[in-house]
Write a protein that holds these residues in place. Structure first.
Motif, PDB file in Angstrom:
ATOM      1  N   ARG A   1       0.828  -1.203   0.000  1.00  0.00           N
ATOM      2  CA  ARG A   1       0.000   0.000   0.000  1.00  0.00           C
ATOM      3  C   ARG A   1       0.859   1.249   0.000  1.00  0.00           C
ATOM      4  O   ARG A   1       1.954   1.261   0.547  1.00  0.00           O
ATOM      5  N   VAL A   2       0.322   2.298  -0.618  1.00  0.00           N
ATOM      6  CA  VAL A   2       0.884   3.638  -0.528  1.00  0.00           C
ATOM      7  C   VAL A   2      -0.061   4.443   0.352  1.00  0.00           C
ATOM      8  O   VAL A   2      -1.279   4.396   0.144  1.00  0.00           O
ATOM      9  N   PRO A   3       0.440   5.165   1.358  1.00  0.00           N
ATOM     10  CA  PRO A   3      -0.469   5.915   2.247  1.00  0.00           C
ATOM     11  C   PRO A   3      -1.392   6.840   1.477  1.00  0.00           C
ATOM     12  O   PRO A   3      -1.060   7.331   0.392  1.00  0.00           O
ATOM     13  N   GLU A   4      -2.568   7.112   2.056  1.00  0.00           N
ATOM     14  CA  GLU A   4      -3.537   7.985   1.394  1.00  0.00           C
ATOM     15  C   GLU A   4      -3.124   9.451   1.464  1.00  0.00           C
ATOM     16  O   GLU A   4      -3.465  10.228   0.577  1.00  0.00           O
ATOM     17  N   GLU A   5      -2.386   9.848   2.500  1.00  0.00           N
ATOM     18  CA  GLU A   5      -1.936  11.227   2.613  1.00  0.00           C
ATOM     19  C   GLU A   5      -0.724  11.449   1.705  1.00  0.00           C
ATOM     20  O   GLU A   5       0.166  10.599   1.624  1.00  0.00           O
ATOM     21  N   ILE A   6      -0.685  12.588   1.041  1.00  0.00           N
ATOM     22  CA  ILE A   6       0.365  12.874   0.066  1.00  0.00           C
ATOM     23  C   ILE A   6       1.711  12.983   0.770  1.00  0.00           C
ATOM     24  O   ILE A   6       1.839  13.647   1.807  1.00  0.00           O
ATOM     25  N   LEU A   7       2.727  12.325   0.210  1.00  0.00           N
ATOM     26  CA  LEU A   7       4.059  12.331   0.792  1.00  0.00           C
ATOM     27  C   LEU A   7       4.850  13.554   0.333  1.00  0.00           C
ATOM     28  O   LEU A   7       4.642  14.067  -0.763  1.00  0.00           O
ATOM     29  N   ARG A   8       5.790  13.979   1.181  1.00  0.00           N
ATOM     30  CA  ARG A   8       6.580  15.186   0.937  1.00  0.00           C
ATOM     31  C   ARG A   8       7.933  14.859   0.290  1.00  0.00           C
ATOM     32  O   ARG A   8       8.305  13.687   0.162  1.00  0.00           O
ATOM     33  N   GLU A   9       8.678  15.906  -0.044  1.00  0.00           N
ATOM     34  CA  GLU A   9       9.997  15.734  -0.658  1.00  0.00           C
ATOM     35  C   GLU A   9      10.998  15.078   0.289  1.00  0.00           C
ATOM     36  O   GLU A   9      11.920  14.391  -0.154  1.00  0.00           O
ATOM     37  N   LYS A  48      -0.445   7.174  -7.665  1.00  0.00           N
ATOM     38  CA  LYS A  48       0.192   8.004  -6.636  1.00  0.00           C
ATOM     39  C   LYS A  48       1.693   8.157  -6.881  1.00  0.00           C
ATOM     40  O   LYS A  48       2.325   9.057  -6.324  1.00  0.00           O
ATOM     41  N   LEU A  49       2.269   7.267  -7.683  1.00  0.00           N
ATOM     42  CA  LEU A  49       3.702   7.336  -7.982  1.00  0.00           C
ATOM     43  C   LEU A  49       4.009   8.332  -9.091  1.00  0.00           C
ATOM     44  O   LEU A  49       5.159   8.741  -9.257  1.00  0.00           O
ATOM     45  N   HIS A  50       2.993   8.724  -9.866  1.00  0.00           N
ATOM     46  CA  HIS A  50       3.218   9.599 -11.016  1.00  0.00           C
ATOM     47  C   HIS A  50       3.536  11.019 -10.569  1.00  0.00           C
ATOM     48  O   HIS A  50       2.742  11.666  -9.871  1.00  0.00           O
ATOM     49  N   ARG A  96       6.330  13.752  -5.245  1.00  0.00           N
ATOM     50  CA  ARG A  96       7.443  14.540  -4.708  1.00  0.00           C
ATOM     51  C   ARG A  96       8.442  13.690  -3.938  1.00  0.00           C
ATOM     52  O   ARG A  96       9.558  14.138  -3.662  1.00  0.00           O
ATOM     53  N   HIS A  97       8.076  12.481  -3.576  1.00  0.00           N
ATOM     54  CA  HIS A  97       8.930  11.624  -2.753  1.00  0.00           C
ATOM     55  C   HIS A  97       9.678  10.598  -3.613  1.00  0.00           C
ATOM     56  O   HIS A  97       9.297  10.334  -4.757  1.00  0.00           O
ATOM     57  N   LEU A  98      10.737  10.034  -3.056  1.00  0.00           N
ATOM     58  CA  LEU A  98      11.481   8.942  -3.682  1.00  0.00           C
ATOM     59  C   LEU A  98      10.850   7.614  -3.284  1.00  0.00           C
ATOM     60  O   LEU A  98      10.554   7.382  -2.112  1.00  0.00           O
ATOM     61  N   THR A  99      10.642   6.743  -4.268  1.00  0.00           N
ATOM     62  CA  THR A  99      10.126   5.399  -4.007  1.00  0.00           C
ATOM     63  C   THR A  99      11.179   4.374  -4.390  1.00  0.00           C
ATOM     64  O   THR A  99      11.678   4.376  -5.527  1.00  0.00           O
ATOM     65  N   LEU A 100      11.536   3.512  -3.464  1.00  0.00           N
ATOM     66  CA  LEU A 100      12.452   2.398  -3.709  1.00  0.00           C
ATOM     67  C   LEU A 100      11.670   1.105  -3.682  1.00  0.00           C
ATOM     68  O   LEU A 100      10.812   0.916  -2.816  1.00  0.00           O
ATOM     69  N   LEU A 101      11.981   0.194  -4.619  1.00  0.00           N
ATOM     70  CA  LEU A 101      11.250  -1.064  -4.732  1.00  0.00           C
ATOM     71  C   LEU A 101      12.237  -2.227  -4.733  1.00  0.00           C
ATOM     72  O   LEU A 101      12.639  -2.705  -5.794  1.00  0.00           O
ATOM     73  N   HIS A 159      14.667  -1.612  -7.947  1.00  0.00           N
ATOM     74  CA  HIS A 159      14.464  -0.523  -8.897  1.00  0.00           C
ATOM     75  C   HIS A 159      13.828   0.644  -8.142  1.00  0.00           C
ATOM     76  O   HIS A 159      13.453   0.509  -6.980  1.00  0.00           O
ATOM     77  N   ALA A 160      13.754   1.794  -8.786  1.00  0.00           N
ATOM     78  CA  ALA A 160      13.335   2.998  -8.083  1.00  0.00           C
ATOM     79  C   ALA A 160      12.512   3.896  -8.987  1.00  0.00           C
ATOM     80  O   ALA A 160      12.627   3.856 -10.219  1.00  0.00           O
ATOM     81  N   VAL A 161      11.680   4.723  -8.339  1.00  0.00           N
ATOM     82  CA  VAL A 161      10.959   5.800  -9.017  1.00  0.00           C
ATOM     83  C   VAL A 161      11.387   7.101  -8.342  1.00  0.00           C
ATOM     84  O   VAL A 161      10.962   7.390  -7.222  1.00  0.00           O
ATOM     85  N   PRO A 162      12.263   7.881  -8.964  1.00  0.00           N
ATOM     86  CA  PRO A 162      12.720   9.143  -8.364  1.00  0.00           C
ATOM     87  C   PRO A 162      11.573  10.162  -8.298  1.00  0.00           C
ATOM     88  O   PRO A 162      10.532   9.996  -8.944  1.00  0.00           O
TER      89      PRO A 162
END
Length: 303
Positions: free
Chosen positions: A115-123, A201-203, A206-211, A220-223
């Protein structure tokens, strides 16, 4: 100058459990994954005190990034209180001295399963998504050697054919979790077994996602501010789970991703999947001063 001044006292384990060489390698692979968004980077997955398939990759990435200044949140299927989430959170606190939290807004490092949290993540926040299977081509190409060549050639025709066949046979794309997405216009990824609700939510986030995938030894990652586009046909729009009119039976929240809970007698009730968001809504309803951040979705629609 003496030898004692140049060395540290013996300790039972390294800080953050992993040894320094393991952390160095994983940091290098994280940097490469960020430099080439969506591209799978191999790494030597180490042993950690949980079983393979229960989040070893996510735990290794979190341990590599962790320091005492971090505030850590651990999620399991949206829930902060499951056995898996509570155990990992306690382990991270014991081996690092970092603070832990249940609140998405307070966390600087978030490890999540599905899951990705429902609240928007920051930089300043990092999201680590546990990935059991990082290879989106596995359903259409069992040979990983050939799959690697297909990624190199950007040859995703078989994946498009699989989605087309689902539409022909069922009238819609049946892929729910692990929906394939094109990152930065180049590599197709499996964005963890998150629901379709979470993929968008990944599109341009503002945050970095590591997978990381510990069992498969890939990361892999989504900067931040990177395009993540689910694979869809021009005339068949991308659809998420229809939870716009579903209300949480505990918190009263509406229009968020819900868990469907069967009841005795054949009925069902719904509870919001992001458990702490529901808890904050209950606290606010009780008159407490609780801060709830902006959310990705409002009334079931992506903002």
């Amino acid at each position: 100058m003496s030898l004692k001044k140049l060395t540290k006292d013996w300790r039972a384990m390294s800080y953050g459990f992993l040894d320094a060489s393991a952390k160095r390698e994983l940091r290098r692979k994280m940097i490469k994954a960020v430099a080439v968004p969506g591209c799978q980077m191999p790494y030597a997955s180490r042993e950690v005190p949980i079983a393979r398939g229960w989040g070893t990759g996510g735990l290794q990435a979190t341990l590599t990034l962790l320091n005492p200044r971090h505030v850590v949140k651990v999620i399991d299927q949206g829930d902060d209180d499951s056995v898996n989430a509570a155990s990992i959170r306690q382990f991270l606190a014991r081996v690092s001295g970092a603070e832990t939290t249940l609140d998405t807004l307070e966390a600087t490092l978030i490890q999540s399963r599905h899951r990705v949290p429902e609240e928007i993540l920051r930089e300043d926040q990092i999201l680590v998504l546990q990935v059991p299977n990082p290879e989106p081509l596995r359903p259409v190409q069992p040979s990983m050697a050939i799959a690697r060549q297909m990624h190199a050639d950007a040859d995703y025709g078989r994946l498009w054919l699989k989605l087309y066949e689902e539409i022909v046979r069922s009238g819609r794309i049946m892929q729910g979790a692990e929906y394939p997405a094109l990152v930065n216009g180049r590599y197709v990824i499996t964005p963890s077994p998150i629901p379709r609700w979470d993929v968008r939510k990944l599109h341009m986030a503002r945050h970095l996602t590591l997978l990381p995938a510990g069992r498969e030894k890939r990361i892999h990652a989504v900067p931040p501010f990177t395009r993540v586009e689910p694979l869809v046909f021009d005339d068949v729009p991308y659809k998420v789970e229809d939870h716009a009119r579903v209300t949480c039976s505990r918190s009263g929240l509406k229009g968020f991703f819900m868990n469907e809970i069967p009841l005795d007698g054949g009925g069902t009730r719904y509870e919001i999947s992001d458990s702490h968001l529901g808890a904050k809504a209950l606290e606010r309803a009780a008159g407490e001063a609780v801060r709830i951040g902006e959310t990705w979705y409002k009334n079931g629609e992506m903002q």
